[in-house]
Design a protein around this motif. Structure first.
Motif, PDB file in Angstrom:
ATOM      1  N   GLU B  68       1.019  -1.394   0.284  1.00 24.88           N
ATOM      2  CA  GLU B  68      -0.190  -0.550  -0.023  1.00 24.88           C
ATOM      3  C   GLU B  68       0.696   1.237   0.174  1.00 24.88           C
ATOM      4  OE1 GLU B  68      -2.482  -0.451   3.330  1.00 24.88           O
ATOM      5  OE2 GLU B  68      -4.366  -1.618   3.110  1.00 24.88           O
ATOM      6  N   THR B  69       2.470   0.771   0.524  1.00 23.10           N
ATOM      7  CA  THR B  69       2.673   2.363   0.301  1.00 23.10           C
ATOM      8  C   THR B  69       2.864   3.086  -1.018  1.00 23.10           C
ATOM      9  OG1 THR B  69       4.302   1.210   2.414  1.00 23.10           O
ATOM     10  CG2 THR B  69       4.879   3.072   1.630  1.00 23.10           C
ATOM     11  N   ARG B  70       3.068   4.038  -0.872  1.00 26.80           N
ATOM     12  CA  ARG B  70       3.516   4.967  -2.108  1.00 26.80           C
ATOM     13  C   ARG B  70       4.983   4.118  -2.772  1.00 26.80           C
ATOM     14  NH1 ARG B  70       4.188  10.201  -4.317  1.00 26.80           N
ATOM     15  NH2 ARG B  70       4.850  10.769  -1.866  1.00 26.80           N
ATOM     16  N   ALA B  71       5.660   5.042  -1.758  1.00 19.35           N
ATOM     17  CA  ALA B  71       7.051   4.585  -2.209  1.00 19.35           C
ATOM     18  C   ALA B  71       7.369   3.158  -2.745  1.00 19.35           C
ATOM     19  CB  ALA B  71       7.631   5.133  -0.323  1.00 19.35           C
ATOM     20  N   PHE B  72       6.768   2.177  -2.167  1.00 17.89           N
ATOM     21  CA  PHE B  72       7.444   0.841  -2.936  1.00 17.89           C
ATOM     22  C   PHE B  72       6.684   1.149  -4.291  1.00 17.89           C
ATOM     23  CE2 PHE B  72       5.230  -3.398  -3.884  1.00 17.89           C
ATOM     24  CZ  PHE B  72       6.549  -3.687  -3.992  1.00 17.89           C
ATOM     25  N   GLY B  73       5.902   1.409  -4.545  1.00 15.76           N
ATOM     26  CA  GLY B  73       5.386   1.082  -6.227  1.00 15.76           C
ATOM     27  C   GLY B  73       6.713   2.606  -6.877  1.00 15.76           C
ATOM     28  N   LEU B  74       6.928   3.132  -5.822  1.00 16.60           N
ATOM     29  CA  LEU B  74       7.662   4.767  -6.603  1.00 16.60           C
ATOM     30  C   LEU B  74       9.233   3.634  -7.149  1.00 16.60           C
ATOM     31  CD1 LEU B  74       7.237   8.144  -5.092  1.00 16.60           C
ATOM     32  CD2 LEU B  74       6.709   7.514  -7.426  1.00 16.60           C
ATOM     33  N   LEU B  76       9.848   0.927  -7.145  1.00 15.84           N
ATOM     34  CA  LEU B  76       9.376  -0.427  -8.291  1.00 15.84           C
ATOM     35  C   LEU B  76      10.091   0.005  -9.688  1.00 15.84           C
ATOM     36  CD1 LEU B  76       9.109  -3.397  -7.835  1.00 15.84           C
ATOM     37  CD2 LEU B  76       6.755  -3.438  -8.141  1.00 15.84           C
ATOM     38  N   ARG B  77       9.170   1.631  -9.873  1.00 20.26           N
ATOM     39  CA  ARG B  77       8.944   1.865 -10.860  1.00 20.26           C
ATOM     40  C   ARG B  77      10.653   2.066 -11.195  1.00 20.26           C
ATOM     41  NH1 ARG B  77       7.471   8.061 -11.822  1.00 20.26           N
ATOM     42  NH2 ARG B  77      10.010   7.576 -10.237  1.00 20.26           N
ATOM     43  N   ASN B  78      11.198   2.407  -9.848  1.00 22.93           N
ATOM     44  CA  ASN B  78      12.206   3.122 -10.254  1.00 22.93           C
ATOM     45  C   ASN B  78      13.497   2.606 -10.989  1.00 22.93           C
ATOM     46  OD1 ASN B  78      12.067   5.866 -10.242  1.00 22.93           O
ATOM     47  ND2 ASN B  78      12.438   5.996  -7.527  1.00 22.93           N
ATOM     48  N   ASN B  79      13.150   0.910 -10.246  1.00 22.10           N
ATOM     49  CA  ASN B  79      14.581  -0.064 -10.966  1.00 22.10           C
ATOM     50  C   ASN B  79      14.308  -0.669 -12.136  1.00 22.10           C
ATOM     51  OD1 ASN B  79      14.199  -1.042  -7.062  1.00 22.10           O
ATOM     52  ND2 ASN B  79      16.559  -0.761  -8.321  1.00 22.10           N
ATOM     53  N   GLY B  80      12.781  -0.257 -12.079  1.00 19.44           N
ATOM     54  CA  GLY B  80      12.173  -0.953 -13.695  1.00 19.44           C
ATOM     55  C   GLY B  80      13.597   0.000 -14.990  1.00 19.44           C
ATOM     56  N   LEU B  81      13.058   1.726 -14.625  1.00 21.91           N
ATOM     57  CA  LEU B  81      13.792   2.048 -15.323  1.00 21.91           C
ATOM     58  C   LEU B  81      15.189   2.010 -15.107  1.00 21.91           C
ATOM     59  CD1 LEU B  81      12.307   5.936 -13.642  1.00 21.91           C
ATOM     60  CD2 LEU B  81      12.520   5.461 -16.371  1.00 21.91           C
ATOM     61  N   ILE B  82      16.118   2.325 -14.216  1.00 21.65           N
ATOM     62  CA  ILE B  82      17.046   2.035 -14.207  1.00 21.65           C
ATOM     63  C   ILE B  82      17.586   0.672 -15.273  1.00 21.65           C
ATOM     64  CG2 ILE B  82      19.782   0.649 -12.990  1.00 21.65           C
ATOM     65  CD1 ILE B  82      17.473   2.344 -10.512  1.00 21.65           C
ATOM     66  N   ILE B  83      16.813  -0.515 -14.695  1.00 19.30           N
ATOM     67  CA  ILE B  83      17.297  -1.886 -15.566  1.00 19.30           C
ATOM     68  C   ILE B  83      16.359  -0.893 -17.815  1.00 19.30           C
ATOM     69  CG2 ILE B  83      16.058  -3.695 -16.699  1.00 19.30           C
ATOM     70  CD1 ILE B  83      15.494  -4.277 -13.991  1.00 19.30           C
ATOM     71  N   PRO B 246      13.538  13.873  -3.542  1.00 17.60           N
ATOM     72  CA  PRO B 246      11.898  14.062  -2.902  1.00 17.60           C
ATOM     73  C   PRO B 246      11.191  13.617  -2.384  1.00 17.60           C
ATOM     74  CG  PRO B 246      13.397  16.020  -4.024  1.00 17.60           C
ATOM     75  CD  PRO B 246      13.783  14.808  -4.649  1.00 17.60           C
ATOM     76  N   ALA B 247      10.388  13.494  -1.551  1.00 14.71           N
ATOM     77  CA  ALA B 247       8.895  12.381  -1.932  1.00 14.71           C
ATOM     78  C   ALA B 247       9.041  11.690  -2.046  1.00 14.71           C
ATOM     79  CB  ALA B 247       7.810  13.087  -2.187  1.00 14.71           C
ATOM     80  N   ASP B 248      10.132  10.589  -2.200  1.00 11.43           N
ATOM     81  CA  ASP B 248      10.329   9.481  -2.339  1.00 11.43           C
ATOM     82  C   ASP B 248      10.439   8.918  -3.697  1.00 11.43           C
ATOM     83  OD1 ASP B 248      10.088   7.928   0.323  1.00 11.43           O
ATOM     84  OD2 ASP B 248       8.128   7.722   0.480  1.00 11.43           O
ATOM     85  N   SER B 249      10.932  10.253  -4.551  1.00 14.72           N
ATOM     86  CA  SER B 249      10.708  10.169  -5.965  1.00 14.72           C
ATOM     87  C   SER B 249      12.081   9.216  -6.608  1.00 14.72           C
ATOM     88  CB  SER B 249      11.272  11.261  -6.833  1.00 14.72           C
ATOM     89  OG  SER B 249      11.746  12.125  -6.019  1.00 14.72           O
ATOM     90  N   SER B 250      12.933   8.927  -6.067  1.00 18.47           N
ATOM     91  CA  SER B 250      14.147   8.513  -6.628  1.00 18.47           C
ATOM     92  C   SER B 250      14.385   7.549  -5.611  1.00 18.47           C
ATOM     93  CB  SER B 250      14.687   9.564  -6.441  1.00 18.47           C
ATOM     94  OG  SER B 250      15.258  10.000  -5.090  1.00 18.47           O
ATOM     95  N   GLN B 251      13.347   6.667  -5.261  1.00 14.52           N
ATOM     96  CA  GLN B 251      14.219   5.836  -4.031  1.00 14.52           C
ATOM     97  C   GLN B 251      14.010   4.730  -4.794  1.00 14.52           C
ATOM     98  OE1 GLN B 251      14.213   5.750  -0.758  1.00 14.52           O
ATOM     99  NE2 GLN B 251      12.461   6.372   0.534  1.00 14.52           N
ATOM    100  N   THR B 252      15.177   3.289  -4.065  1.00 15.76           N
ATOM    101  CA  THR B 252      15.217   2.262  -5.016  1.00 15.76           C
ATOM    102  C   THR B 252      14.787   1.329  -4.546  1.00 15.76           C
ATOM    103  OG1 THR B 252      17.349   2.372  -4.243  1.00 15.76           O
ATOM    104  CG2 THR B 252      17.143   2.848  -5.990  1.00 15.76           C
ATOM    105  N   MET B 253      14.572   0.018  -4.532  1.00 15.45           N
ATOM    106  CA  MET B 253      14.626  -1.124  -3.317  1.00 15.45           C
ATOM    107  C   MET B 253      14.318  -1.653  -2.063  1.00 15.45           C
ATOM    108  SD  MET B 253      11.476  -2.861  -3.991  1.00 15.45           S
ATOM    109  CE  MET B 253      11.186  -4.225  -3.261  1.00 15.45           C
TER     110      MET B 253
END
Lengths: 419, 296
Positions: B68-74, B76-83, B246-253
């Protein structure tokens, strides 16, 4: 005597002296202080204590702030834990006490605590027992750059209400000066806005009810309204460019460099802005001023209520009794007066504040003495999890990615979930 | 039954060696890999702050709250972006440079070294260096903008640009490593094949397209594998740059695990993130190995 025998004698001598050293009591003292001047004074305090108590050795250990917070749970449950540790009281202290790793020092400190500021002592009480000794207090308020304020034509002494403050921000901005510097990447400097407003709007009852879950807990009007007032400020874009990427030391340094007119500061920034400024001088006493956080008309808080930190020392379970003795020595008036004379802290030992020299710190000490409700930093008082959520949400309001309502809900959800 | 198994072809003659060498390795693996993973899985079922023993059993609730955490989705998206960026930008760049620098010419060794240098640099140091480069007031980027008379943006301070800024650093840091992989493969390649193609009248482009690159496929697969695994591990570069904000926008897993689990002393919740990450890693590794690296 041939060489081998001599060598054996030497080895035996070393072994014997090592044995003697082990017979001493060592008090392991873990701190997180980065200011070398203050550490030097502590170092001297430790040596003075050793001189008075032969056979006791005080060993100082250092951990960086964040590293300490992350390591504390494992460290405290190991057999090799330090005897005296640093604490911000609040929710973290509570969970440490519940885990049974902190010594109850009510008995040995009896009578002694009366020499300390009551509000500070109470912060280290859990279930009515003393679990720690406070060493210093601080206050949150606005520090300002006198030259820049004069240049913008703003008189800080006239800023009394939140609307006055918003007006001043507009005037300063119109003069082409950055109104406020904030270390938004660290998030906690931003949570001061929201929570200080909550102190003004809700007063002591506000947070007490929220913690009990009354009136919607942290989703109550107090927190939503405070968030909305904070949002009013954010909407004026008062902060320096890129404030969400600036860490607190950068921001405080920038304030010391004269890059902005104001900073919502902890009173100790009085020093840090000097140390962190590019020229290592920063704003001298004649250039830096302080005004109280503005009032909110209709708010339930008392005008003298304060927000700030209370820090202290805890003694861990199973420590030698010398650890407590050392703390008693540490908070004695002499030692506290020395620290106060260096203008490093607002001491908690009664009478020691007389040692404060700088008018700036004297004013803070007077404010704290007047305050009937001193709110510990929210991110400490509510424990590590809810504390971080408040910080995150404050930064998100500032960045526009959360509305005050959503932010309040996030905090309340975290609070219900517990630490 | 057991005797038959022991006498079976597989262990024939190897039994003493197995008995001698397997237990230590198995023991180490169990103590340092299997047990911590199992322990994390166990902790993830509790609401626990790390003090005392975990007692507050909450079943799978930690997992639900992670999802449910928004940061988790972000994250996951960022890890995908890196790939994606690794595949679309980093790999072609590394391959092109490798093909150019695999030849021996004056300065080729120096250039190879130069491009490989960022990989040698510690991640934390790289992050710190780039946080200065990106600084909108004093950084190199700000100086460039100012040279054109423009106001520099604070890339790391905006939720819209922070991840892009991190991605640039990721490519800068790791393309040299992939380039080296390709150079090694190119130098180990049988020159006769290229020679033969050339004699048959293949142009330079055709030689690359039909001979060199097909021969590089195993290395490319390896490089992609490293990129994917590296993406899932990315942490120490992000922390000095943005700490996931900021706001978890560059979080990786992993930075998500650290900021939301470790720093908040939510050991149960953090363990749940760890278990999810573990499942993702294992799935990716096995799938990749099975589908793309069958022959190696």
């Amino acid at each position: 005597m041939n060489r081998l025998t001599r060598l054996m004698f030497a080895a035996a001598a070393v072994a014997l002296s090592a044995g003697a050293a082990a017979a001493q009591t060592t008090v392991k003292w873990l701190h997180i202080e980065v200011n070398p001047q203050q550490v030097k004074i502590w170092e001297e305090v430790a040596r003075a204590f050793e001189a008075k108590n032969p056979g006791v050795k005080v060993e100082m250990q250092f951990l960086e702030n964040e590293a300490y917070k992350a390591k504390a749970p494992t460290l405290l449950q190991s057999k090799d834990r330090p005897h005296i540790i640093y604490s911000w009281a609040g929710g973290v202290l509570q969970s440490q006490v519940e885990a049974g790793v902190i010594e109850d020092i009510t008995e040995p400190m009896k009578g002694y605590v009366d020499t300390l500021t009551p509000a500070a002592v109470d912060a280290f009480k859990v279930n009515g027992r003393n679990y720690g000794i406070p060493i210093a207090m601080s206050q949150v308020g606005f520090m300002y750059n006198k030259e820049l304020m004069a240049k913008a034509g703003v008189d800080p002494s006239k800023i009394k209400t939140w609307d006055d403050f918003l007006g001043a921000v507009k005037t300063i901005k119109a003069a082409g000066i950055t109104p406020i510097i904030a270390g938004g990447a660290d998030k906690w400097p931003l949570h001061f806005y929201w929570t200080m407003l909550a102190v003004r709007v809700g007063g002591k009852a506000g947070i007490e009810q929220a913690m009990k879950g009354e009136n919607g807990g942290f989703e109550s009007d107090v927190y939503v309204k405070s968030g909305e007032l904070y949002k009013q400020l954010v909407d004026l874009q008062p902060f320096q460019n890129g404030f969400l990427g600036a860490k607190n030391p950068q921001a405080v340094g920038a304030f010391g460099d004269g890059k902005g007119a104001m900073i919502l500061a902890i009173s100790s920034f009085y020093h840090t802005q000097k140390a962190l400024a590019a020229d290592k001088v920063g704003l001298t006493d004649d250039k830096v001023g302080w005004f109280e956080f503005p009032q909110v008309p209709g708010g339930k808080g008392d005008a003298n209520d304060t927000l700030g930190g209370i820090t202290g020392w805890l003694v861990t379970k199973g420590s030698p009794k010398e650890a407590v003795e050392f703390l008693k020595f540490f908070v004695s008036k002499d030692v506290q007066s020395r620290l106060a004379a260096g203008n490093y802290i607002i001491p908690v030992s009664k009478g020691a504040e007389e040692g404060i020299v700088s008018p700036f710190m004297k004013n803070i000490a007077a404010n704290l003495a007047k305050s009937k409700y001193h709110q510990n930093f929210y991110d400490q008082a509510l424990g590590p999890n809810v504390g971080r959520v408040i910080n995150d949400a404050s930064a998100e309001i500032a960045g526009g990615s959360m509305t005050p309502k959503q932010a309040a809900k996030a905090v309340n959800d975290a609070w219900k979930q517990g630490n | 039954m057991v005797a038959t198994a022991l006498r079976s072809r597989r262990t024939d003659g190897q039994l003493p060696a197995l008995l001698l060498f397997l237990p230590p390795a198995l023991l180490l693996f169990t103590i340092f890999v299997v047990m911590p993973v199992g322990e994390a899985a166990w902790y993830s079922l509790f609401n626990w702050n790390g003090f005392g023993r975990p007692t507050n059993w909450i079943g799978l609730r930690n997992y639900f709250s992670v999802f449910e955490t928004r940061a988790f989705g972000l994250a996951l998206r960022n890890n995908g972006l890196i790939i994606v960026v690794s595949l679309l930008v980093q790999l072609p760049l590394a391959l092109t440079l490798a093909i150019m620098l695999a030849e021996k010419f004056r300065g080729s060794v120096f250039l190879r070294m130069l491009f490989f240098m960022p990989y040698v640099l510690a991640e934390i140091a790289t992050g710190l260096i780039f946080s200065f480069v990106y600084d909108g007031d004093y950084g190199l980027l700000a100086a460039i903008y100012r040279a054109f008379g423009a106001e520099a943006p604070h890339l790391l301070a905006s939720a819209d640009t922070s991840m892009a800024a991190v991605l640039v650093v990721v490519v800068w840091k790791y393309f040299g490593f992939h380039m080296m992989l390709f150079i090694a493969a190119l130098q180990g390649m049988d020159r006769n094949l290229i020679e033969a193609a050339r004699i048959d009248g293949a142009t330079r482009v055709q030689q690359l397209r039909f001979v060199v690159i097909p021969l590089l496929y195993p290395t490319i697969r390896l490089s992609v594998f490293f990129a994917v695994v590296g993406s899932l591990q990315l942490f120490d570069l992000v922390m000095p740059l943005t700490r996931g904000g900021p706001a978890d926008s560059s979080q990786t897993m992993v930075s998500f695990l650290y900021t939301h689990g470790v720093m908040r002393m939510r050991v149960g919740y953090g363990s749940a993130i760890g278990v999810i990450l573990f499942v993702i890693c294992v799935t990716v590794a096995f799938t990749y190995k099975r589908w793309f690296m069958r022959d190696e």
